[in-house]
Design a protein around this motif. Structure first.
Motif, short mmCIF file in Angstrom:
data_model
loop_
_atom_site.label_atom_id
_atom_site.label_comp_id
_atom_site.label_asym_id
_atom_site.label_seq_id
_atom_site.Cartn_x
_atom_site.Cartn_y
_atom_site.Cartn_z
N LEU A 294 7.17 -8.67 -12.52
CA LEU A 294 7.60 -7.31 -12.19
C LEU A 294 6.79 -6.83 -11.00
N LEU A 295 7.48 -6.58 -9.89
CA LEU A 295 6.81 -6.13 -8.68
C LEU A 295 6.74 -4.61 -8.67
N ASN A 296 5.59 -4.12 -8.22
CA ASN A 296 5.36 -2.68 -8.15
C ASN A 296 5.58 -2.23 -6.71
N GLY A 297 6.61 -1.41 -6.49
CA GLY A 297 6.91 -0.94 -5.15
C GLY A 297 5.90 0.05 -4.62
N PRO A 299 2.15 0.04 -5.44
CA PRO A 299 0.97 -0.43 -6.19
C PRO A 299 -0.22 0.49 -6.03
N SER A 306 -0.14 -5.58 -7.33
CA SER A 306 1.24 -5.47 -6.87
C SER A 306 2.25 -6.06 -7.83
N GLU A 307 1.80 -6.74 -8.87
CA GLU A 307 2.74 -7.35 -9.80
C GLU A 307 2.17 -7.38 -11.21
N ARG A 308 3.08 -7.45 -12.16
CA ARG A 308 2.72 -7.72 -13.55
C ARG A 308 3.55 -8.91 -14.00
#
Length: 531
Positions: A294-297, A299, A306-308
């Motif tokens: 899951l990318l965080n737009g 962060p 930036s990702e989980r």
């Protein structure tokens, strides 16, 4: 263990399929090229030769070293973030010690990257610096490091996901990459710094302590990479001239040697790896990612924010013998091979029994796609040798056909200075009369010095057939299960004739610098040298 000619021949035949080693596994499959942090490049497994005598005893001779390299073609200058490992990945080395093509022992590596948020007072503000170092570095967890990498080590007995997992270490330090000589000193200083990260650990169920090191190393694989993959773009006169064995390397064209890799090195007493009186083990390395990302737009501040990642572990990289996926498996199945397990290798059998590489070599070297194409199809003899280990060399007592690197831990190691760069096959090729018979190298495991490229090329173009000759010098006409070669082994029947035994890639593995002690691979190339 004394080698018989037939055993040597079978080892050479193995090279023709399993080795096919025209480069190591760098960017070998479409998906793995997009996630280089989990791209396995080389896997070595050998009896440790640190401090051993000519008889193969003393020193660390009772240990087995396993080295799994990741992150190919690291430009030493690749800052400012360089080449930290992926904290959302699982890196593993697997051992099969009963021949059933399933892991019995797995060593798992997980990484943690801690950002220290180093800052400088700029005016009235305390502002974070943009680099991973704030000054010279020389100590473990040096205060000048803005990013500290640590890793955990776990051993799992049985199935890698459902077996009994036991913690070996929880937070071992990893040295920072060789940023440059101003940050980390010259090669001797960096070696001293990196050596401080060699740790002694106790593995549950093993009476003898082990050693572990994870860190950047100089790329140790010798291959004329650019020319090989440009349809073997080199004059035949060069490739067939024994005096030109390192012509490209000597001219500074061994590009890959100017790159670095990241090594996961582990040295374990051989008694901890074997079972049931069988000295043969099989090994391979894998890397896995979580099934979902899951990318965080937007962060937040922080490293790796930036990702989980979540979901089941999904294998994306696999490596046992060198280059099986790169030059044996068809392009459409490369991702499938990387995701597969040895026990399921029957699905790839046609790539072994009906190999395409000899035909491709025939096309680019002899101008005829059928000139070097295999005969007596399907090559069940090669499939048996490739997938089970070699009788008298490294075949387990019981075996399920599967692709992995196999090592007979009963064969004593050979000191580095006496090693034949062509391993077992070098005994037959007699390339260096000053070297003793060397049964401790590829395909009986693999050491850094073993030149898997040259022996594979010799086998592919019929060079072993020429060496065997009408007098059956290698025993190729008397190997059980192998079709008789007889007149087919005359030099006149091989497209490149007697010169086929001389073929090489013009880069010599034996001149690559290595250490003669754990972790064996050399100090990495610096990102910058002092002027």
């Amino acid at each position: 263990m004394k080698m018989k000619p037939a055993s040597i021949a079978r080892g050479c035949l193995l090279m023709a399929v399993a080795g096919a080693a025209l480069a190591s596994s760098h960017r070998e499959a479409p998906f793995i090229a997009t996630v280089p942090k989990v791209d396995g490049t080389d896997f070595y497994m050998f009896r440790s030769y640190e401090g051993v005598n000519a008889a193969g005893t003393g020193g660390r001779s009772e240990y087995v070293t396993m080295i799994a390299n990741y992150q190919p073609l690291q430009g030493p200058y690749g800052g400012p973030n360089y080449f930290s490992m992926d904290p959302n990945a699982l890196y593993e080395i697997h051992i099969d010690n009963n021949g059933d093509a399933r892991e019995d022992i797995t060593f798992q590596f997980r990484f943690n990257n801690r950002l220290n948020s180093a800052a400088l007072p700029i005016g009235t503000q305390n502002v974070q610096i943009p680099l991973i170092q704030a000054g010279p570095v020389s100590a473990i967890n040096d205060p000048n490091l803005n990013l500290n990498e640590t890793y955990s080590l776990t051993v799992v007995r049985g199935d890698r996901r459902r077996g009994v997992a036991q913690t070996v270490a929880t937070s071992l330090p990893k040295p920072v990459d060789y940023i440059g000589q101003k940050t980390l000193g010259d090669a001797a200083a960096y070696k001293a710094y990196a050596d401080r990260h060699i740790n002694t650990v106790n593995i549950p169920g093993c009476a003898m302590p082990a050693k572990v090191f994870v860190g950047q190393r100089q790329e140790g694989f010798a291959v004329n990479l650019g020319r090989i993959f440009d349809l073997v773009n080199a004059p035949a006169a060069l490739l067939l001239n024994p005096a030109a064995i390192d012509a490209e390397g000597a001219n500074g064209n061994h590009y890959i040697q100017r790159q670095n890799v990241t090594s996961l090195a582990l040295e374990v007493h051989r008694s901890c790896l074997t079972t049931g009186g069988d000295p043969v083990i099989g090994g391979w390395t894998t890397a896995s990612l979580r099934q979902a990302r899951l990318l965080n737009g937007a962060p937040p501040s922080g490293h790796q924010a930036s990702e989980r990642a979540g979901g089941a572990w999904t294998q994306v990289s696999r490596l046992g013998n060198p280059l099986v996926n790169e030059v044996v498996i068809g392009l459409g199945d490369k991702d499938k091979f990387n995701a597969s397990a040895p026990r399921d290798d029957g699905q790839f059998l046609s790539y072994v029994t009906n190999p395409t590489l000899p035909a491709l070599l025939g096309l680019v070297l002899a101008g005829n796609a059928t000139a070097l194409a295999p005969t007596n199809l399907p090559r069940t003899d090669l499939a048996t040798t490739f997938l089970t280990g070699i009788t008298g060399v490294n075949k387990p007592v019981n075996t399920t056909p599967s692709e992995m690197l196999r090592l007979n831990t009963a064969v004593p190691p050979v000191p580095f200075a006496n090693q034949n760069r062509l391993g077992v096959a070098g005994n037959a090729l007699n390339t260096d009369p000053n070297k003793v018979n060397d049964n401790a190298g590829f395909p009986n495991g693999r050491r850094p010095k073993d030149d898997v490229v040259d022996i594979a090329l010799v086998a592919m173009v019929g060079g072993l057939c020429v060496i065997n000759g009408d007098n059956n010098a290698l025993g190729l006409n008397s190997v059980p299960g192998v079709p008789s070669l007889n007149s087919a082994c005359r030099a006149s029947s091989v497209p490149l004739g007697a010169t086929s035994a001389n073929i090489h890639d013009a880069v010599d593995q034996a001149v690559v610098p290595f250490q003669d002690a754990f972790p064996y691979l050399n100090t990495p190339n610096p990102g910058a040298s002092n002027l």
